[in-house]
Design a protein around this motif. Structure first.
Motif, mmCIF file in Angstrom:
data_model
loop_
_atom_site.group_PDB
_atom_site.id
_atom_site.type_symbol
_atom_site.label_atom_id
_atom_site.label_comp_id
_atom_site.label_asym_id
_atom_site.label_seq_id
_atom_site.Cartn_x
_atom_site.Cartn_y
_atom_site.Cartn_z
ATOM 1 N N ALA A 25 0.880 -1.196 0.006
ATOM 2 C CA ALA A 25 0.131 -0.004 0.069
ATOM 3 C C ALA A 25 0.586 1.371 -0.086
ATOM 4 C CB ALA A 25 -0.952 0.020 1.266
ATOM 5 N N LEU A 26 0.339 2.454 -0.543
ATOM 6 C CA LEU A 26 0.866 3.666 -0.614
ATOM 7 C C LEU A 26 1.308 4.039 1.125
ATOM 8 C CD1 LEU A 26 -1.023 5.543 -3.282
ATOM 9 C CD2 LEU A 26 1.315 4.514 -3.486
ATOM 10 N N PRO A 27 2.537 4.788 1.248
ATOM 11 C CA PRO A 27 2.460 5.435 2.555
ATOM 12 C C PRO A 27 1.360 6.049 2.910
ATOM 13 C CG PRO A 27 4.442 5.609 1.433
ATOM 14 C CD PRO A 27 3.576 5.179 0.372
ATOM 15 N N ALA A 28 0.943 6.090 4.448
ATOM 16 C CA ALA A 28 -0.244 6.722 4.837
ATOM 17 C C ALA A 28 -0.284 8.138 4.459
ATOM 18 C CB ALA A 28 -0.427 6.707 6.395
ATOM 19 N N GLU A 29 0.830 8.936 4.437
ATOM 20 C CA GLU A 29 0.785 10.295 4.034
ATOM 21 C C GLU A 29 0.325 10.551 2.447
ATOM 22 O OE1 GLU A 29 5.067 9.090 3.998
ATOM 23 O OE2 GLU A 29 3.225 8.976 5.129
ATOM 24 N N ALA A 30 0.935 9.582 1.822
ATOM 25 C CA ALA A 30 0.646 9.792 0.219
ATOM 26 C C ALA A 30 -1.014 9.213 -0.017
ATOM 27 C CB ALA A 30 1.557 8.876 -0.616
ATOM 28 N N ALA A 31 -1.299 8.144 0.448
ATOM 29 C CA ALA A 31 -2.663 7.798 0.309
ATOM 30 C C ALA A 31 -3.635 8.787 0.738
ATOM 31 C CB ALA A 31 -2.758 6.338 1.334
ATOM 32 N N ALA A 32 -3.379 9.669 1.716
ATOM 33 C CA ALA A 32 -4.341 10.687 2.443
ATOM 34 C C ALA A 32 -4.385 11.884 1.713
ATOM 35 C CB ALA A 32 -4.210 10.859 3.849
ATOM 36 N N SER A 33 -3.280 11.963 0.657
ATOM 37 C CA SER A 33 -3.074 13.262 0.275
ATOM 38 C C SER A 33 -4.304 13.560 -1.154
ATOM 39 C CB SER A 33 -1.643 13.519 -0.714
ATOM 40 O OG SER A 33 -1.718 14.721 -1.337
ATOM 41 N N PRO A 34 -4.694 14.639 -1.226
ATOM 42 C CA PRO A 34 -5.707 14.844 -2.304
ATOM 43 C C PRO A 34 -4.851 15.059 -3.729
ATOM 44 C CG PRO A 34 -5.233 16.852 -1.419
ATOM 45 C CD PRO A 34 -4.792 15.802 -0.441
ATOM 46 N N LEU A 35 -3.925 15.087 -3.546
ATOM 47 C CA LEU A 35 -3.047 15.234 -4.905
ATOM 48 C C LEU A 35 -2.406 13.895 -5.319
ATOM 49 C CD1 LEU A 35 -0.582 18.084 -3.864
ATOM 50 C CD2 LEU A 35 -2.663 18.499 -5.097
ATOM 51 N N PRO A 36 -2.294 13.768 -6.784
ATOM 52 C CA PRO A 36 -1.853 12.570 -7.216
ATOM 53 C C PRO A 36 -0.719 12.206 -6.747
ATOM 54 C CG PRO A 36 -2.671 14.152 -8.951
ATOM 55 C CD PRO A 36 -2.743 14.926 -7.777
#
Length: 282
Positions: free
Chosen positions: A160-171
């Motif tokens: 899975a993507l790191p939590a901060e990346a998964a939560a980011s609204p940006l691609p």
């Protein structure tokens, strides 16, 4: 040395027959006896008859197979769990009782769904691999199964993507995603390396996918003859991933406890190497 056997739960249901056929094939492949088991609760006089009928039917269908029957007393789940400490492999049809056994058995348990099918492909053995788990034997069990069946091993790692990346609204930048995926590929390669050395004749497909573990495993099971999952600790029931997989998978599922099952054959599996991690947590 204690005799190695495969134990299968006796039953006249479609699930019971599917489990019996799968267990018979495994016993023949390994050259070990098959024990047909029917737990005999207090007052359960029919257990002996049911075990005898199942054993006779299997002996007739598989004349080269050594079939014995066993009717241990007591409650079903504790009796089958105790059996797992003695048998090299326990095989059961799917269901709540089977899941409870797989969740705490001392040895590997294979759960065979009623709707189990054999794919038109290689019937590869698939094992889920998760970084960071304590050393276990699910990978070794899967390599041994692939060797015995003469098929490819599909080693699957879901990430899975790191939590901060998964939560980011940006691609997610493609370069970041590629870096994280490369890290997962390296982790999987490191985990498989000692087993590849121990099993040089087993073809391995190493596969890293960006999916939830249960989704990845269920999808992989569609092209597999056996799916192997590791189990953390001695919980009373398998964890969420395994429960989801057992509900959806259409192939037999092996649940293998750590730190390692006893081997059923000498040679390859007896030289189990140290592994960096184990299969997807149950």
């Amino acid at each position: 040395m204690e005799e190695q056997v495969i134990a299968v739960g006796a039953g006249a249901s479609a699930r019971g027959r599917a489990a019996a056929d799968w267990a018979a094939g495994e016993a023949l492949r390994r050259g070990v006896p098959l024990h047909v088991v029917r737990v005999a609760p207090e007052g359960g006089a029919s257990a002996e008859v049911e075990a005898e009928l199942s054993a006779s039917e299997l002996a007739n269908r598989y004349p080269a197979l050594t079939v014995r029957r066993d009717t241990p007393p007591g409650a079903v789940v504790p009796a089958l769990r105790a059996l797992g400490a003695r048998a090299g492999l326990t095989v059961l049809g799917t269901g709540r009782t089977a899941s409870a056994v797989a969740g705490a058995s001392a040895g590997p348990v294979v759960l065979v769904p009623e709707r189990a099918f054999r794919s038109d492909g290689s019937d590869a053995v698939t094992v889920g691999v998760t970084a960071g788990d304590p050393p276990g034997a699910a990978i070794g069990f899967a390599f041994e199964e692939a060797r015995l069946h003469g098929v490819r091993l599909h080693a699957l790692s879901a990430w899975a993507l790191p939590a901060e990346a998964a939560a980011s609204p940006l691609p997610v930048p493609e370069v970041d995603r590629a870096t994280w995926e490369d890290e997962q590929v390296q982790v999987l390669s490191d985990a498989l390396r000692p087993w590849r050395r121990a099993y040089p004749d087993v073809e391995v497909l190493a596969d890293v996918v960006l999916l939830p573990p249960a989704d990845a495993l269920v999808h992989a099971a569609d092209g597999s003859g056996l799916l192997v999952l590791g189990r953390r600790g001695a919980a009373d029931l398998p964890g969420l991933t395994t429960r989801l997989v057992l509900r959806e998978a259409r192939c037999p599922v092996a649940v293998v406890p750590g730190p390692g099952p006893r081997t059923m054959t000498e040679g390859h599996s007896a030289r189990a190497p140290r592994a960096a991690d184990t299969a997807c947590s149950a």
